[in-house]
Enzyme design. Structure first.
Site, PDB file in Angstrom:
ATOM      1  N   THR A  15       0.820  -1.207   0.000  1.00 62.07           N
ATOM      2  CA  THR A  15       0.000   0.000   0.000  1.00 62.07           C
ATOM      3  C   THR A  15       0.854   1.257   0.000  1.00 62.07           C
ATOM      4  O   THR A  15       0.489   2.281  -0.569  1.00 62.07           O
ATOM      5  CB  THR A  15      -0.936  -0.034   1.224  1.00 62.07           C
ATOM      6  OG1 THR A  15      -1.891  -1.069   1.010  1.00 62.07           O
ATOM      7  CG2 THR A  15      -1.654   1.282   1.447  1.00 62.07           C
ATOM      8  N   THR A  97       1.407  -4.612   4.011  1.00 61.16           N
ATOM      9  CA  THR A  97       1.194  -4.976   5.422  1.00 61.16           C
ATOM     10  C   THR A  97       0.532  -6.339   5.594  1.00 61.16           C
ATOM     11  O   THR A  97       0.537  -6.889   6.688  1.00 61.16           O
ATOM     12  CB  THR A  97       0.332  -3.916   6.133  1.00 61.16           C
ATOM     13  OG1 THR A  97      -0.924  -3.832   5.459  1.00 61.16           O
ATOM     14  CG2 THR A  97       1.017  -2.571   6.159  1.00 61.16           C
TER      15      THR A  97
HETATM   16  N1  ASP Z   1      -3.226  -3.816   2.127  1.00 61.90           N
HETATM   17  C1  ASP Z   1      -1.904  -4.208   1.914  1.00 61.90           C
HETATM   18  C2  ASP Z   1      -0.901  -3.212   2.425  1.00 61.90           C
HETATM   19  O1  ASP Z   1      -1.146  -2.664   3.440  1.00 61.90           O
HETATM   20  C3  ASP Z   1      -1.569  -4.691   0.578  1.00 61.90           C
HETATM   21  C4  ASP Z   1      -0.349  -5.549   0.629  1.00 61.90           C
HETATM   22  O2  ASP Z   1      -0.099  -6.177   1.646  1.00 61.90           O
HETATM   23  O3  ASP Z   1       0.416  -5.551  -0.330  1.00 61.90           O
HETATM   24  O4  ASP Z   1       0.132  -2.959   1.917  1.00 61.90           O
END
Ligand code: ASP
Length: 333
Positions: A15, A97
């Site tokens: 993200t 994340t």
């Molecule tokens: N929602 C995720 C992030 O916080 C997407 C990922 O893990 O690539 O990065």
């Protein structure tokens, strides 16, 4: 000559370098898959220049739920080559994340360096109103460049808070304060006055003090995770064995209870030489190795989340298939 620390930046995706359709796009950007170009994340953070001499090193960029073991092994090699060539005093890795805690634990167990390696992500894309990634990245550079971060293992820095790569886990889908150390808490903070302050340290061996060295490996033994639930009939366990699993983590109910049908499937798998590690889906607390588990040659996950137990079991299987030796690893790391 500048006295600023040299910090290498490895951008792996997630993200933090994603771009949404507008400033209120806090969720759909993942499907659009648009990212900042190389150099753009750094270009938007001129303040970094007063904190560290930052150099970006290329790596593939993916959502973190798309990573495979090979990406981890290449990341380990990339980190070592930066330090072997003495190109940095510390490294910051930006990462999605969703699986950041698995990568953090993997690095914590496999890096052969005591220089700081700090992994960081964001809960809101780079284009968002109140995007958190910029300050997270700046703080991660502070942590990576701070001599007091040496020898603490792979660290995760998010939302001003520094966690051990072993202990940290994601606990919220969209909140900025998404990470916790659960029973074990954070190690310290990268605080409002610009200082990096530590209050705790993990006593678990990490980095240079582990027995795991994957620098020459191209793959890891297959380990699957099977979650238990009311009525689970063991089909997933048989499927994991059929797919070639050398180990299976049970994310069991409560303090580590699979259903009776799953227990039978685990016994079948164990007879074929698959290592069974009993863990829990609860989210905190230890799973202990009961006399029954010892009798069956199963191991227990201690207080690791099932997906972290998967990391440790895969590494342990690179050294041994003896359940008692593998339990020693779970007791140690
Ligand atoms: N929602 C995720 C992030 O916080 C997407 C990922 O893990 O690539 O990065």
């Amino acid at each position: 000559m500048s006295k600023l620390p040299r910090v290498a930046l490895i951008i792996t995706g997630g993200t933090i370098d994603s771009v949404g359709t507008d400033r209120l796009d806090l969720a759909w950007y993942i499907e659009a898959g648009k990212r900042l170009n190389t150099g753009e994340l750094l270009a938007q953070l001129p303040e970094l220049e007063s904190i560290a001499r930052v150099e970006e090193f290329p790596f593939r960029r993916l959502p973190s739920h798309a990573l495979v073991d090979k990406d981890w092994l290449d990341l380990v090699r990339t980190i070592h080559s930066i330090f072997d060539d003495d190109r940095a005093d510390g490294i910051v890795i930006t990462h999605g994340t969703n699986t950041i805690e698995e990568t953090a634990y993997f690095l914590n167990l496999t890096l052969k360096t005591d220089r700081p390696v700090v992994i960081v992500g964001a809960m809101r894309p780079s284009s968002a109103l109140s995007a958190d990634g910029y300050l997270n990245l700046l703080n991660a550079a502070r942590v990576a460049g701070d001599p007091s971060s040496r020898g603490r293992g792979a660290l995760l820095a998010m939302n001003d808070t520094i966690y051990s790569g072993r202990d940290v886990t994601k606990t919220a889908t969209y909140r900025v304060q998404a990470f916790q150390g659960r029973d074990l808490g954070p190690l310290g903070y990268s605080d409002a006055d610009g200082k990096v302050v530590y209050y705790h340290q993990s006593v678990k061996p990490h980095t240079v003090n582990t027995e795991f060295d994957v620098r020459d490996r191209q793959s890891l033994p297959r380990v699957d995770v099977v979650v238990s639930y009311v009525g689970a009939d063991g089909a997933m366990i048989d499927a994991a064995v059929a797919a070639g699993a050398r180990g299976i983590i049970s994310a069991g109910t409560g303090a580590g209870r699979p259903t009776p049908a799953e227990d039978e499937a685990f016994n079948r798998a164990s007879k074929k030489g698959v290592i069974i590690c009993i863990g829990t889906r609860v989210g905190s607390g230890r799973v202990v190795r009961s006399p029954g588990l010892v009798r069956r040659g199963f191991v227990a996950s201690d207080n690791l989340q099932p997906w972290k137990a998967r990391v440790l079991l895969a590494l342990a299987l690179t050294k041994t298939s003896d359940p008692d030796e593998i339990q020693r690893c779970f007791n140690t790391y």
